[in-house]
Design an enzyme around this catalytic site. Sequence first.
Site, PDB file in Angstrom:
ATOM      1  N   VAL A 179      37.992   7.240  -6.266  1.00 16.59           N
ATOM      2  CA  VAL A 179      38.825   5.724  -5.254  1.00 16.59           C
ATOM      3  C   VAL A 179      37.568   5.205  -4.895  1.00 16.59           C
ATOM      4  O   VAL A 179      37.226   5.496  -4.528  1.00 16.59           O
ATOM      5  CB  VAL A 179      39.008   6.040  -3.873  1.00 16.59           C
ATOM      6  CG1 VAL A 179      39.918   4.812  -4.299  1.00 16.59           C
ATOM      7  CG2 VAL A 179      41.147   7.161  -4.790  1.00 16.59           C
ATOM      8  N   CYS A 180      37.716   4.382  -6.054  1.00 21.43           N
ATOM      9  CA  CYS A 180      36.054   2.969  -5.456  1.00 21.43           C
ATOM     10  C   CYS A 180      36.943   1.537  -5.481  1.00 21.43           C
ATOM     11  O   CYS A 180      38.193   1.676  -5.306  1.00 21.43           O
ATOM     12  CB  CYS A 180      35.786   3.174  -7.002  1.00 21.43           C
ATOM     13  SG  CYS A 180      35.930   2.687  -7.945  1.00 21.43           S
ATOM     14  N   ALA A 181      36.600   0.659  -5.784  1.00 23.28           N
ATOM     15  CA  ALA A 181      36.993  -0.768  -5.697  1.00 23.28           C
ATOM     16  C   ALA A 181      37.714  -0.986  -6.658  1.00 23.28           C
ATOM     17  O   ALA A 181      38.866  -1.408  -5.884  1.00 23.28           O
ATOM     18  CB  ALA A 181      35.779  -1.381  -5.003  1.00 23.28           C
ATOM     19  N   GLY A 210      37.529   0.721  -9.941  1.00 23.27           N
ATOM     20  CA  GLY A 210      38.215   1.651 -11.021  1.00 23.27           C
ATOM     21  C   GLY A 210      36.732   1.685 -11.839  1.00 23.27           C
ATOM     22  O   GLY A 210      36.887   2.648 -12.893  1.00 23.27           O
ATOM     23  N   MET A 236      40.752   0.047  -5.874  1.00 25.74           N
ATOM     24  CA  MET A 236      41.341   0.216  -4.790  1.00 25.74           C
ATOM     25  C   MET A 236      41.787  -1.907  -5.263  1.00 25.74           C
ATOM     26  O   MET A 236      43.235  -2.234  -4.032  1.00 25.74           O
ATOM     27  CB  MET A 236      40.692  -0.283  -3.129  1.00 25.74           C
ATOM     28  CG  MET A 236      40.010   0.419  -2.512  1.00 25.74           C
ATOM     29  SD  MET A 236      41.828   1.333  -1.846  1.00 25.74           S
ATOM     30  CE  MET A 236      42.593   0.923  -0.091  1.00 25.74           C
TER      31      MET A 236
END
Length: 374
Positions: free
Chosen positions: A72-74, A76, A101
């Site tokens: 998971v990152c901010a 994708g 996110m």
Amino acid sequence: MALKPITSQELAQKILGNEEVFLLDIRKEEDYIDWSIQGENVNSMNVPFKQLEKETEDIIKQLPENQTIYVVCAKGISSQKGVEILEEAGVQNVTYLEGGMTAWSEHLEPMKVGDLSNGGELYQFIRIGKGCLSYMVMSNGEAAVIDPVRITETYKNFAKENNAVIKYVLDTHLHADHISGGKTLAEQTEADYYFPSKDDEGLTFNYSNLDDGETITVGSSVEISAFYSPGHTVGSTSFIVDNKYLMTGDILFIESVGRPDLAGKADDWVDDLHQTLYGRFEDLSKDLIVLPAHFGEMKEINENGTVQDKLENLYQKNERLQVEDEEKFKHMVADNLPPQPNSHEEIRKINMGKNNPEEEEQREMEVGPNRCAV
């Protein structure tokens, strides 16, 4: 990449279905601490991207061997690079959250709350990444949407799938923690838009007024009655639906109560909040089922995937409803106010129709958890 990325919808359904999920969140530690994906069976590990690059082998030793790893990152993007790093190091059961996110924050999951009179139905739309709750009342081919967020396509598609026409859109108050989709959805569907006039701090558009006792009938059988309940804002209005459900907006939550300070008038509005919670609501039937506009933690979601509880139970279990003395209540509220929501002043202006920033800017404004509760 061996595995397909997982979508927010797929992840939400896994979490709401209480499946075991392992997340490797590669955002900065402060971002992760402020806001992360939660769930009863979610195991989450935070390793910032740069650390993952430098300490790949050590980190792999901490990952589960028999479980899919979702990176998971901010947005994708970094997560795809993270997957590549892990795959090159020999990890096979790894993929990423599509859209990161940002996408997680925008996903709405419709869950059935219950049946209404004469074949009507009530649905709760859980914005699981943001803690927002909105609703759709359907009866005889008509629908009313309460407290919609800006992702309006979800409501339109759901109504269409259920052969219903959206006739009414209602907001419980002037929202400050997220951008309302109320006026936009009403315009897109040619529905009547209802808004409490006491919260009109300079709205730039027309609306139908929600006075105390005002009743809207959906599909000629299900009544939605306005119940004035100030305290979060001066105009906050709850809705009694089908004499069975109490939609409390941001006044009363399952485990907390609404904060009175988002317009800078905490001293004035905390009195209203106390009067609503310890006066007006106490006069209602305790058999009413409370449906709030937000939830704080995943444990508030019931086994059937909805956020709801009887008013009677809340007066027994909600700690914020155990402080009847007015002065003690004021101190309790003042001492437990969380940080204010991101961009809340700008969001209020958008919801008044005074500003209309680009979609990407709106997304950035809404990043982070909801902070409407005491």
